[in-house]
Design an enzyme around this catalytic site. Structure first.
Site, short mmCIF file in Angstrom:
data_model
loop_
_atom_site.label_atom_id
_atom_site.label_comp_id
_atom_site.label_asym_id
_atom_site.label_seq_id
_atom_site.Cartn_x
_atom_site.Cartn_y
_atom_site.Cartn_z
CE LYS A 94 -2.44 -0.89 3.73
NZ LYS A 94 -1.84 -2.18 4.15
NE ARG A 151 -4.25 -1.41 10.17
CZ ARG A 151 -3.17 -0.81 9.63
NH1 ARG A 151 -3.20 0.43 9.31
NH2 ARG A 151 -2.07 -1.51 9.42
NE ARG A 160 7.02 -2.82 5.56
CZ ARG A 160 5.69 -2.82 5.62
NH1 ARG A 160 4.98 -2.46 4.56
NH2 ARG A 160 5.07 -3.22 6.72
NE ARG A 193 6.17 -0.29 9.72
CZ ARG A 193 4.94 -0.34 9.25
NH1 ARG A 193 4.67 0.18 8.06
NH2 ARG A 193 3.98 -0.88 9.94
NE ARG A 235 1.91 -4.68 11.30
CZ ARG A 235 2.90 -4.31 10.49
NH1 ARG A 235 4.11 -4.78 10.67
NH2 ARG A 235 2.66 -3.49 9.51
P1 AMP Z 1 0.80 0.56 9.14
O1 AMP Z 1 1.95 1.49 8.98
O2 AMP Z 1 -0.42 1.00 8.38
O3 AMP Z 1 1.16 -0.87 8.85
O4 AMP Z 1 0.38 0.62 10.69
C1 AMP Z 1 1.29 0.25 11.71
C2 AMP Z 1 0.54 0.05 13.01
O5 AMP Z 1 -0.10 1.29 13.40
C3 AMP Z 1 -0.59 -0.97 12.97
O6 AMP Z 1 -0.12 -2.30 13.15
C4 AMP Z 1 -1.46 -0.49 14.13
O7 AMP Z 1 -0.90 -0.84 15.37
C5 AMP Z 1 -1.36 1.03 14.00
N1 AMP Z 1 -2.42 1.55 13.11
C6 AMP Z 1 -2.24 2.19 11.90
N2 AMP Z 1 -3.41 2.53 11.37
C7 AMP Z 1 -4.36 2.11 12.22
C8 AMP Z 1 -5.79 2.15 12.21
N3 AMP Z 1 -6.46 2.69 11.17
N4 AMP Z 1 -6.44 1.61 13.26
C9 AMP Z 1 -5.78 1.07 14.31
N5 AMP Z 1 -4.44 0.98 14.38
C10 AMP Z 1 -3.73 1.50 13.34
#
Ligand code: AMP
Length: 222
Positions: free
Chosen positions: A13, A88, A127, A160, A171
């Site tokens: 994404k 989400r 990554r 990360r 996740r």
């Molecule tokens: P991402 O960078 O989108 O993979 O997000 C990394 C982490 O941030 C996720 O595993 C969640 O812990 C938190 N996170 C990001 N976006 C959301 C969301 N929309 N709702 C809840 N937690 C989020």
């Protein structure tokens, strides 16, 4: 144009969002990036979010919703937003619809980037991200020419802290239980476009732009 980019973690994404943002001139809002920035700055929101992120769990809905709605109402979002990593959960999707409707806006398209679960773990655990330009490499699928160094700008790549094998698996589980049901939510609204995320990066971008009608518009202008 308000667009959502949805898909499992590791589907690509972030990579696609950079390309679409450039083509469409919309503002890219990535909830994960906003949390990572808050953590770096040591804000109260960052401290709360970090605990959930480290476990691979979702940050509670009210924290995410407030953060995103506050961001979306800023002037740089007036021409349209590309949401990445948000919503989400169904509660987040409903809150987003309501907040946009208050401003006579609505989600136009939902791009669903799908990749089979067995590929996702390696995509996440491999990554590497550039600290300067945000370019994304992967030690298994798309390694940089010099290990640990960004091909695009020469800065250092980092991993990360939630991209370990164990957290990646958690996740993915969270995605299937809490986020995957949103596919039905947007499909019922007639907004869902499914894109095969296994193909090369440029082909995936092309399919997305085609689905949004961007390529056709460019051809008409040529
Ligand atoms: P991402 O960078 O989108 O993979 O997000 C990394 C982490 O941030 C996720 O595993 C969640 O812990 C938190 N996170 C990001 N976006 C959301 C969301 N929309 N709702 C809840 N937690 C989020």
């Amino acid at each position: 144009m308000d667009i959502i980019l949805i898909g499992p973690p590791g589907a690509g994404k972030g990579t696609q969002a950079l390309a679409i943002e450039q083509q469409l001139g919309v503002t890219h809002i990535a909830s994960g990036d906003l949390f990572r920035a808050a953590i770096k700055q040591g804000t109260p929101l960052g401290l709360q979010a970090q605990e959930y992120m480290n476990r691979g769990a979702l940050v509670p809905d009210d924290l995410v919703i407030n953060m995103i709605i506050e961001r979306v109402l800023r002037p740089d979002c007036a021409e349209g937003v590309l949401f990445d990593g948000f919503p989400r959960t169904e509660a987040q999707a409903v809150a987003l619809d309501a907040a946009l409707a208050k401003h006579q806006r609505q989600i136009d398209s939902v791009l669903f980037l799908d990749v089979p679960a067995d590929i996702l773990v390696k995509r996440m655990a491999g990554r590497q991200i550039c600290g300067l330009c945000g370019a994304i490499h992967n030690i298994y699928f798309f390694p940089s020419k010099r290990p640990g160094v960004c091909d695009q700008c020469g800065d250092l790549l980092y991993q990360r802290s939630d991209d370990t094998f164990e957290t990646a698996r958690r996740r993915i589980d969270v995605y299937f239980t809490q986020t995957r049901p949103l596919i039905e939510y947007y499909s019922q609204q007639g907004k869902l476009v499914e894109v095969d995320g296994l193909r090369p990066i440029e082909q995936v971008t092309e399919s997305m732009l085609e689905a949004l009608g961007v390529l056709q518009a460019l051809e008409r202008m040529a």
